[in-house]
Motif scaffolding. Sequence first.
Motif, PDB file in Angstrom:
ATOM      1  N   SER A   1     -33.490  34.417 -13.272  1.00 51.32           N
ATOM      2  CA  SER A   1     -33.320  33.887 -14.627  1.00 51.32           C
ATOM      3  C   SER A   1     -31.629  32.635 -13.978  1.00 51.32           C
ATOM      4  O   SER A   1     -31.119  32.045 -14.146  1.00 51.32           O
ATOM      5  N   PRO A   2     -30.719  33.918 -12.947  1.00 51.60           N
ATOM      6  CA  PRO A   2     -29.305  32.735 -12.757  1.00 51.60           C
ATOM      7  C   PRO A   2     -29.737  31.897 -12.821  1.00 51.60           C
ATOM      8  O   PRO A   2     -28.674  31.238 -12.392  1.00 51.60           O
ATOM      9  N   ILE A   3     -30.499  31.704 -11.422  1.00 57.01           N
ATOM     10  CA  ILE A   3     -31.365  30.244 -10.977  1.00 57.01           C
ATOM     11  C   ILE A   3     -30.991  29.074 -12.533  1.00 57.01           C
ATOM     12  O   ILE A   3     -30.536  28.292 -12.335  1.00 57.01           O
ATOM     13  N   ILE A   4     -31.821  29.533 -12.977  1.00 56.34           N
ATOM     14  CA  ILE A   4     -32.348  28.990 -14.326  1.00 56.34           C
ATOM     15  C   ILE A   4     -31.059  28.279 -14.609  1.00 56.34           C
ATOM     16  O   ILE A   4     -30.210  27.195 -15.436  1.00 56.34           O
ATOM     17  N   ALA A   5     -30.116  29.535 -15.650  1.00 56.05           N
ATOM     18  CA  ALA A   5     -29.249  29.734 -16.591  1.00 56.05           C
ATOM     19  C   ALA A   5     -28.155  28.585 -15.275  1.00 56.05           C
ATOM     20  O   ALA A   5     -27.545  27.652 -16.296  1.00 56.05           O
ATOM     21  N   GLY A   6     -27.801  28.790 -13.869  1.00 59.83           N
ATOM     22  CA  GLY A   6     -27.081  28.060 -13.626  1.00 59.83           C
ATOM     23  C   GLY A   6     -27.930  26.661 -13.985  1.00 59.83           C
ATOM     24  O   GLY A   6     -26.481  25.638 -13.889  1.00 59.83           O
ATOM     25  N   ALA A   7     -29.124  26.346 -13.232  1.00 63.95           N
ATOM     26  CA  ALA A   7     -29.140  24.542 -13.198  1.00 63.95           C
ATOM     27  C   ALA A   7     -28.848  23.947 -14.887  1.00 63.95           C
ATOM     28  O   ALA A   7     -28.597  23.111 -14.468  1.00 63.95           O
ATOM     29  N   GLY A   8     -28.988  25.319 -15.474  1.00 70.73           N
ATOM     30  CA  GLY A   8     -28.349  25.019 -16.962  1.00 70.73           C
ATOM     31  C   GLY A   8     -26.960  23.703 -17.269  1.00 70.73           C
ATOM     32  O   GLY A   8     -27.569  23.167 -17.645  1.00 70.73           O
ATOM     33  N   VAL A   9     -26.585  25.255 -17.295  1.00 69.89           N
ATOM     34  CA  VAL A   9     -25.342  24.690 -17.275  1.00 69.89           C
ATOM     35  C   VAL A   9     -24.467  24.425 -16.073  1.00 69.89           C
ATOM     36  O   VAL A   9     -23.715  22.659 -16.642  1.00 69.89           O
ATOM     37  N   GLY A  10     -25.389  23.453 -15.443  1.00 67.79           N
ATOM     38  CA  GLY A  10     -24.227  23.219 -14.460  1.00 67.79           C
ATOM     39  C   GLY A  10     -24.664  21.213 -14.257  1.00 67.79           C
ATOM     40  O   GLY A  10     -24.035  20.301 -14.638  1.00 67.79           O
ATOM     41  N   LEU A  11     -26.003  21.124 -14.430  1.00 67.83           N
ATOM     42  CA  LEU A  11     -27.073  20.083 -14.742  1.00 67.83           C
ATOM     43  C   LEU A  11     -25.891  19.680 -16.264  1.00 67.83           C
ATOM     44  O   LEU A  11     -26.046  18.326 -16.469  1.00 67.83           O
ATOM     45  N   ALA A  12     -26.137  20.038 -17.200  1.00 69.54           N
ATOM     46  CA  ALA A  12     -25.428  19.674 -18.528  1.00 69.54           C
ATOM     47  C   ALA A  12     -24.284  19.128 -18.317  1.00 69.54           C
ATOM     48  O   ALA A  12     -23.688  18.671 -18.894  1.00 69.54           O
ATOM     49  N   ALA A  13     -23.454  20.410 -17.827  1.00 69.57           N
ATOM     50  CA  ALA A  13     -22.403  20.083 -17.833  1.00 69.57           C
ATOM     51  C   ALA A  13     -21.555  18.540 -16.369  1.00 69.57           C
ATOM     52  O   ALA A  13     -21.150  17.914 -16.834  1.00 69.57           O
ATOM     53  N   VAL A  14     -22.397  18.481 -15.703  1.00 77.22           N
ATOM     54  CA  VAL A  14     -22.175  17.271 -14.828  1.00 77.22           C
ATOM     55  C   VAL A  14     -22.717  16.122 -16.018  1.00 77.22           C
ATOM     56  O   VAL A  14     -22.012  14.874 -15.413  1.00 77.22           O
ATOM     57  N   ALA A  15     -23.741  15.861 -16.317  1.00 76.84           N
ATOM     58  CA  ALA A  15     -24.217  14.226 -17.479  1.00 76.84           C
ATOM     59  C   ALA A  15     -23.266  14.239 -18.534  1.00 76.84           C
ATOM     60  O   ALA A  15     -22.737  13.615 -18.754  1.00 76.84           O
ATOM     61  N   ALA A  16     -22.534  15.779 -18.180  1.00 75.27           N
ATOM     62  CA  ALA A  16     -21.529  15.508 -20.091  1.00 75.27           C
ATOM     63  C   ALA A  16     -20.261  14.805 -19.107  1.00 75.27           C
ATOM     64  O   ALA A  16     -20.039  13.570 -19.494  1.00 75.27           O
ATOM     65  N   TYR A  17     -19.820  15.116 -18.020  1.00 76.36           N
ATOM     66  CA  TYR A  17     -19.119  14.649 -17.574  1.00 76.36           C
ATOM     67  C   TYR A  17     -19.343  12.721 -17.123  1.00 76.36           C
ATOM     68  O   TYR A  17     -17.988  12.069 -17.445  1.00 76.36           O
ATOM     69  N   VAL A  18     -20.125  12.887 -16.562  1.00 76.35           N
ATOM     70  CA  VAL A  18     -20.373  11.197 -16.118  1.00 76.35           C
ATOM     71  C   VAL A  18     -20.648  10.222 -17.081  1.00 76.35           C
ATOM     72  O   VAL A  18     -20.555   8.865 -16.898  1.00 76.35           O
ATOM     73  N   THR A  19     -21.146  11.260 -18.393  1.00 78.01           N
ATOM     74  CA  THR A  19     -21.578  10.456 -19.480  1.00 78.01           C
ATOM     75  C   THR A  19     -19.310   9.534 -19.470  1.00 78.01           C
ATOM     76  O   THR A  19     -19.346   9.221 -20.308  1.00 78.01           O
ATOM     77  N   LEU A  20     -18.352  11.406 -19.869  1.00 79.80           N
ATOM     78  CA  LEU A  20     -17.855  10.545 -19.843  1.00 79.80           C
ATOM     79  C   LEU A  20     -16.423   9.600 -19.734  1.00 79.80           C
ATOM     80  O   LEU A  20     -15.782   8.798 -19.409  1.00 79.80           O
ATOM     81  N   ARG A  21     -17.285   9.457 -17.951  1.00 80.78           N
ATOM     82  CA  ARG A  21     -16.691   8.998 -17.546  1.00 80.78           C
ATOM     83  C   ARG A  21     -17.271   7.387 -17.616  1.00 80.78           C
ATOM     84  O   ARG A  21     -16.868   6.524 -17.312  1.00 80.78           O
ATOM     85  N   LEU A  22     -18.428   7.000 -17.551  1.00 82.02           N
ATOM     86  CA  LEU A  22     -18.894   5.840 -17.459  1.00 82.02           C
ATOM     87  C   LEU A  22     -18.905   5.039 -18.914  1.00 82.02           C
ATOM     88  O   LEU A  22     -18.481   4.136 -18.492  1.00 82.02           O
ATOM     89  N   TYR A  23     -19.332   6.320 -19.764  1.00 76.10           N
ATOM     90  CA  TYR A  23     -18.973   5.494 -21.629  1.00 76.10           C
ATOM     91  C   TYR A  23     -18.106   5.375 -22.714  1.00 76.10           C
ATOM     92  O   TYR A  23     -17.995   4.825 -23.122  1.00 76.10           O
ATOM     93  N   VAL A  24     -16.790   6.754 -21.799  1.00 78.83           N
ATOM     94  CA  VAL A  24     -16.226   6.825 -23.154  1.00 78.83           C
ATOM     95  C   VAL A  24     -14.991   6.717 -22.888  1.00 78.83           C
ATOM     96  O   VAL A  24     -14.474   7.172 -21.596  1.00 78.83           O
ATOM     97  N   ARG A  25     -14.537   6.556 -23.370  1.00 84.44           N
ATOM     98  CA  ARG A  25     -12.805   5.867 -23.357  1.00 84.44           C
ATOM     99  C   ARG A  25     -11.951   7.409 -23.753  1.00 84.44           C
ATOM    100  O   ARG A  25     -11.502   6.656 -24.889  1.00 84.44           O
ATOM    101  N   LEU A  26     -11.484   7.683 -22.427  1.00 87.77           N
ATOM    102  CA  LEU A  26     -10.878   8.996 -22.945  1.00 87.77           C
ATOM    103  C   LEU A  26      -8.697   8.742 -22.694  1.00 87.77           C
ATOM    104  O   LEU A  26      -9.441   8.606 -21.491  1.00 87.77           O
TER     105      LEU A  26
END
Lengths: 229, 294
Positions: free
Chosen positions: B269-294
Motif C-alpha cells: 500500500s505505501p508503495i502504491i501511494a508513494g508511486a501515485g503521489v510521486g508520479l502525479a506531482a512530477v507530471a504536474a511539475y514537468v507540465t508547468l515547466r513545459l507548457y504553462v507560463r507562471l
Amino acid sequence: MIELQHVTKLYPASPRPALDDVTTEIDKGEFVFLIGSSGSGKSTFLRLLLKEDDPTRGTITVNGKTLNGMSKWQVPKLRRTMGCVFQDFRLLRNRTVAENVAFALEVINKPHRTIKRVVPEVLEMVGLDGKANRLPHELSGGEQQRVAIARAFVNRPLVLLADEPTGNLDPETSEGIMLLLERINRTGTTVIMATHDYHIVDSMRRRVIELNGGQITRDQSRGVYGVGR
Amino acid sequence: MRVNFVLSEVATGLRRNLTMTVAMILTTAISLGLMGTGLLIAGMISDMKEIYYDKVQVSIFLADDVTDEQRSAIETQLADSPEVATYLYESKEEAYERFRQQFSQQPELVENTPPDALPESFRVELVNPERYEVIAAEFPNGQNGVDQVRDEGDFLDRLFSLLNGARNATIAVAVVQALAALLLISNTIQLAAFNRRNETNIMRLVGASRWYTQLPFILEAALAGLIGAMLAVGGLVLTKVLFVDKTLAGPIKAGIIPPVDWSAIATISPIIAGAGVGLAAVAAYVTLRLYVRL
C-alpha cells in the motif's frame, strides 16, 4: 533608478524592431508619460522593465539591479518593488475589493496582521473606504481602476507602471485617477504611464517620452502630447 | 507559506475541473491497482517457489503389478545413489489421503476416484535438481516395476513461467494505464492553469515566488494521485475478500496456492501511494515547466 542603454527588442514574428536602440534614464520620484501611436513600443518598454521579456540587445537597470542575466528566481523579488496597473483593471471577479488588494500581499507571504492593517489604509487613500466588501462588478469603471491602483500600491513599490490606465474611462473619471496617481507620485514613487490621452498629458505638464517606430523621438521635461495631431 | 491559501486554491481547482479530476483519479486508480496486483502476484510466486521447490523434485511412480522385491530393489538403489539427498515412500493409501485433502473442495471428484486408483511412488529430492536426467536413466520407464519417472521441477517451471507471464502482463497493462494517467494529469493541470490564469498572472506581477504559484497545481495533482492510490488499495482489499479468499479458498487450504496475506497488502500500500503521489506531482511539475507560463 531606471536606466536603458541601447535597448533593442526584436520579436520573432516581425522584421521591424519593437524597440530600436533606446537609451534613457528615469530618476527616482519622476512622473513620466510614455506616448506614441499603437505599436510604437510603449508596451514593450513596460514589459522589459518588468522582465516579462528580455531585450535582444542592450542593458536595463532597475533599482541598481541589472535585468540582463537575472536568474528566474530573482525576478519575483524585482517585481515586488514594482506595481502595475492596466487598461482592463485585471481584478479577480470572485473576490471582494478588500480581498483583491489583500491577494497581492497574501501571495508574497505578508503576515496577516500587516494585511489587516494596510489594506483599509490603502483603500481609504484611493477613496474606496466603505466599499471594501463589494465585488468588482458592483463598482463603476473608475472605482475598479482605483482597486487596481490600491493593489499595485499596497506593497509600497518604488515604481508604478501604468499601461493606459484611463483608456476605458470617461474624461471626468480619468481626472480622478490622475489625481490619485499624482498623489502616489508625491509619496516618492516613480510613475511611468503609457497613454494616448492628450488631455491628460497636456494638463499635467510632466516629462514626456515619445516613441515612434521603436525609437525615442522626443524627451521633454515639461512636455505636451504634441503639435502634429 | 500560507497553508489555508494554498489549500483553498487546491480545492477550488479540483472542484472546477470535476470531470477531468474524476477521470484523472480513475485512471490513476486502475493503473495503481494493476501495479499492486502485479506486486502481489510477484510475492505469491516467490512464496510458491518456497512451498514447492523445497519439496519433491522427482517422482518415481510404481507400476500396479510391482513386486515386493522390485520395490525394495528400487529403495536400495535410491539409498545408495550419490545423486539422492532424501526420498520418501508413498503408498496407495497415503496417495489417496493426500488427494482427498487437496481436492476436499471438489467432493464429486473425490467420490468418483476409487481409493486404489492412485499409484504408489517414491518422492525423491535430488542433491542437484538439475541432474534429473541421471535418475531418469537409472529407472527406465516400464521396467523393474517402475511405471514412470516424472520431473516435478519441469512441471513447476512451466507453472511458474505461466505465473510470471501473468505478472508481466499485469504490469505491462499497468504501465500503459500509467501513461494514460500521466497524460490526463498533464492535461488537467494545463486546464487548471488556464482556468486560473487571472490569479496566476496577478501573482506573477506582484512578485509571488514560483513555488507559491506552482504549489497549488502540484498539490492538486498529488492529491488526485493519493485518492487514486486509496481507491487502488480499496480495490485490492475487495479482490482479496471477494475473490481470493472465496473462490480460491480450496487450493489455499490445501497448500497449493499461498494465501494473500493482509500483511502483503499492507506492505505494498505505501508503495502504491508513494508511486501515485510521486508520479502525479512530477507530471504536474514537468507540465508547468513545459507548457504553462507562471
